[in-house]
Motif scaffolding. Sequence first.
Motif, PDB file in Angstrom:
ATOM      1  N   CYS A   1       0.843  -1.165  -0.148  1.00 52.63           N
ATOM      2  CA  CYS A   1      -0.028   0.065  -0.060  1.00 52.63           C
ATOM      3  C   CYS A   1       0.856   1.365  -0.027  1.00 52.63           C
ATOM      4  N   LEU A   2       2.072   1.188   0.677  1.00 51.65           N
ATOM      5  CA  LEU A   2       2.782   2.526   0.880  1.00 51.65           C
ATOM      6  C   LEU A   2       3.802   2.386  -0.509  1.00 51.65           C
ATOM      7  N   SER A   3       3.827   1.483  -1.020  1.00 52.47           N
ATOM      8  CA  SER A   3       4.582   1.477  -2.528  1.00 52.47           C
ATOM      9  C   SER A   3       3.900   2.404  -3.431  1.00 52.47           C
ATOM     10  N   ASP A   4       2.586   2.045  -3.370  1.00 52.74           N
ATOM     11  CA  ASP A   4       1.446   2.483  -4.235  1.00 52.74           C
ATOM     12  C   ASP A   4       1.054   3.903  -4.073  1.00 52.74           C
ATOM     13  N   ALA A   5       1.574   4.429  -2.878  1.00 48.64           N
ATOM     14  CA  ALA A   5       0.952   5.839  -2.458  1.00 48.64           C
ATOM     15  C   ALA A   5       1.882   6.802  -3.311  1.00 48.64           C
ATOM     16  N   ALA A   6       1.303   8.037  -3.627  1.00 51.02           N
ATOM     17  CA  ALA A   6       2.058   9.207  -4.105  1.00 51.02           C
ATOM     18  C   ALA A   6       2.642  10.089  -2.915  1.00 51.02           C
ATOM     19  N   ILE A   7       1.599  10.191  -1.820  1.00 55.95           N
ATOM     20  CA  ILE A   7       1.738  10.777  -0.453  1.00 55.95           C
ATOM     21  C   ILE A   7       1.090   9.939   0.454  1.00 55.95           C
ATOM     22  N   CYS A   8       1.732   9.784   1.705  1.00 55.07           N
ATOM     23  CA  CYS A   8       1.204   9.237   2.840  1.00 55.07           C
ATOM     24  C   CYS A   8       0.801  10.492   3.617  1.00 55.07           C
ATOM     25  N   VAL A   9      -0.407  10.384   4.079  1.00 53.69           N
ATOM     26  CA  VAL A   9      -0.832  11.389   4.977  1.00 53.69           C
ATOM     27  C   VAL A   9      -1.393  10.755   6.237  1.00 53.69           C
ATOM     28  N   VAL A  10      -1.071  11.501   7.313  1.00 52.91           N
ATOM     29  CA  VAL A  10      -1.331  11.216   8.649  1.00 52.91           C
ATOM     30  C   VAL A  10      -2.130  12.355   9.385  1.00 52.91           C
ATOM     31  N   PRO A  11      -3.416  12.307   9.457  1.00 54.74           N
ATOM     32  CA  PRO A  11      -4.019  13.679   9.810  1.00 54.74           C
ATOM     33  C   PRO A  11      -4.829  13.141  11.072  1.00 54.74           C
ATOM     34  N   LEU A  12      -3.838  12.823  11.988  1.00 53.80           N
ATOM     35  CA  LEU A  12      -4.387  12.732  13.447  1.00 53.80           C
ATOM     36  C   LEU A  12      -4.602  13.804  13.973  1.00 53.80           C
ATOM     37  N   GLN A  13      -5.611  13.759  15.128  1.00 51.69           N
ATOM     38  CA  GLN A  13      -5.974  15.054  15.777  1.00 51.69           C
ATOM     39  C   GLN A  13      -5.508  14.706  17.285  1.00 51.69           C
TER      40      GLN A  13
ATOM     41  N   MET B   1       8.258   7.371   5.917  1.00 49.56           N
ATOM     42  CA  MET B   1       9.476   8.035   5.436  1.00 49.56           C
ATOM     43  C   MET B   1      10.354   6.888   4.832  1.00 49.56           C
ATOM     44  N   ALA B   2      10.706   5.800   5.697  1.00 42.29           N
ATOM     45  CA  ALA B   2      11.315   4.998   5.148  1.00 42.29           C
ATOM     46  C   ALA B   2      11.181   4.318   3.785  1.00 42.29           C
ATOM     47  N   MET B   3       9.778   4.299   3.377  1.00 40.61           N
ATOM     48  CA  MET B   3       9.551   3.983   1.924  1.00 40.61           C
ATOM     49  C   MET B   3       9.948   4.897   1.106  1.00 40.61           C
ATOM     50  N   LYS B   4      10.471   6.022   1.270  1.00 42.23           N
ATOM     51  CA  LYS B   4      10.968   7.304   0.510  1.00 42.23           C
ATOM     52  C   LYS B   4       9.497   7.906   0.038  1.00 42.23           C
ATOM     53  N   LYS B   5       8.676   8.166   0.901  1.00 47.42           N
ATOM     54  CA  LYS B   5       7.376   8.689   0.708  1.00 47.42           C
ATOM     55  C   LYS B   5       7.277  10.128   1.028  1.00 47.42           C
ATOM     56  N   THR B   6       6.730  11.212   0.564  1.00 47.20           N
ATOM     57  CA  THR B   6       6.247  12.463   1.173  1.00 47.20           C
ATOM     58  C   THR B   6       5.391  12.127   2.127  1.00 47.20           C
ATOM     59  N   VAL B   7       5.520  12.441   3.498  1.00 46.71           N
ATOM     60  CA  VAL B   7       4.611  12.329   4.656  1.00 46.71           C
ATOM     61  C   VAL B   7       4.073  13.659   4.710  1.00 46.71           C
ATOM     62  N   VAL B   8       2.764  13.939   4.622  1.00 51.26           N
ATOM     63  CA  VAL B   8       2.107  15.121   5.008  1.00 51.26           C
ATOM     64  C   VAL B   8       1.334  14.776   6.483  1.00 51.26           C
ATOM     65  N   ALA B   9       1.663  15.316   7.597  1.00 47.45           N
ATOM     66  CA  ALA B   9       1.078  15.235   8.902  1.00 47.45           C
ATOM     67  C   ALA B   9       0.670  16.350   9.628  1.00 47.45           C
ATOM     68  N   THR B  10      -0.146  16.163  10.483  1.00 52.81           N
ATOM     69  CA  THR B  10      -0.682  16.994  11.428  1.00 52.81           C
ATOM     70  C   THR B  10       0.375  17.461  12.322  1.00 52.81           C
ATOM     71  N   THR B  11       0.367  18.588  13.029  1.00 47.05           N
ATOM     72  CA  THR B  11       1.285  18.751  14.190  1.00 47.05           C
ATOM     73  C   THR B  11       1.604  17.615  15.178  1.00 47.05           C
ATOM     74  N   GLY B  12       0.400  17.376  15.491  1.00 47.09           N
ATOM     75  CA  GLY B  12       0.607  16.265  16.404  1.00 47.09           C
ATOM     76  C   GLY B  12       1.273  15.044  15.973  1.00 47.09           C
ATOM     77  N   ALA B  13       0.800  14.564  14.782  1.00 47.24           N
ATOM     78  CA  ALA B  13       1.295  13.319  14.409  1.00 47.24           C
ATOM     79  C   ALA B  13       2.952  13.228  14.129  1.00 47.24           C
ATOM     80  N   ALA B  14       3.434  14.580  13.989  1.00 47.49           N
ATOM     81  CA  ALA B  14       4.822  14.760  13.749  1.00 47.49           C
ATOM     82  C   ALA B  14       5.585  15.060  14.920  1.00 47.49           C
TER      83      ALA B  14
END
Length: 411
Positions: free
Chosen positions: A303-315, A328-341
């Motif tokens: 699933c991660l390989s098939d992603a253009a972007i990994c999103v982590v929208p945790l509140q 990140m290890a799979m060389k994907k751009t991760v877009v995350a909320t502040t809490g998730a990072a």
Amino acid sequence: MSNEDVLFIAHRIPYPPNKGDKIRSYHMLRYLAEHYRVTVASMIDDAEDVKYIDELKAMVHQVFYAVRSPLTMKLKAAGSLLSGEPFTVPCFYSKSLQQEIDGYLDGNDVKAILCFCSSSAEYVFRSRHYQKTLRKKLLLADLVDVDSEKWRQYADKHAGPMKWIYRREATKLLPYEQRIIDTFDRTFLVSEEEMEVMAQYGPVDKVEALSNGVDLEYFCPGSASQCPELVSQNKLVFSGAMDYWPNVEGAVWFARNVFPEIRKAVPDVVFCIAGRNPDNAVVALQKNPGIEVTGTVPDMRECLSDAAICVVPLQIARGIQNKVLEGMAMKKTVVATTGAATGLKAISGKEIVVVENKEEMATVIINLLADKDRCQRVGENARHYVEREHSWDAHLGRLSELIDAGKSADD
């Protein structure tokens, strides 16, 4: 490997490493088993996990376990309302497992005991060896996160009876966490940020930050089968256990508040929610155009390989998120909320993209989907970051330092 005995007590079976706490406990156990003769004592709260006992036994010296059904868990939690305990403790405490632990301690002079998660400490506190023997042993505890703070956050997000229950657990669990910190020789939390939270409530001079790692060989670009036609799509992937409330909340929040705006600008975009046991609220999202819900997947790397972007929208997020490190290890751009990072040293905009709100998340993702070169650069930087900062063995070497040094006369 040393012949010295270490007892590893876990609130859940530390195998397989397929969800947050079990990923950390597995790697901790794997590391210890490479250096010491390890005995594991664990509760099992999912009957399906019994089938993994033989694989766990192959890793260590011996295994003791007790199985508890979801119904019994609920009854134990209800009983805590009468006993005055935090419900976390009786839910994961078993008298039969205590007997096996004490029987093992009758005939084994352990070098150290490591309790994974707060409820596991009860097996030390209730041991018949506690006062005479165990207090002279090196006692290590890994709380991972400040769970009392998590329950406090849950209370803030809920109303009615659940708000009261979560608030009560936060209030009851905090003194228990502080007792562990006071009694054990060293207590670990996953990040400096978690230490700062705990420091608001009491001394943390015996607390250390022990960061999460990521399996860099397993989560590696090219390590899973990849569908080129899918990678070329504008696919956003959110991975995790989808019966875990913060993941459920995050998936619903993104689907309702962010994804529609992205879809207006990028009509062929797909939001893939990948993970085991999806809650009904998550399953219902696949009725919306462009949203996929996979349920359990045999290999998350696909699933991660098939992603253009990994999103982590945790509140709501505590500690360091494995899903962020894996993307990140799979060389994907991760877009995350502040809490998730939280807990990461990664530079936003270079190694990860951290956003403050739904509008920023939508805008950032739209721009990234339109700029494949930047997406690739951020993904490559992300891989370099986790290679540099999140090696499991580099972090877990601290356990050997403490165990080999033993308990000092001043402790």
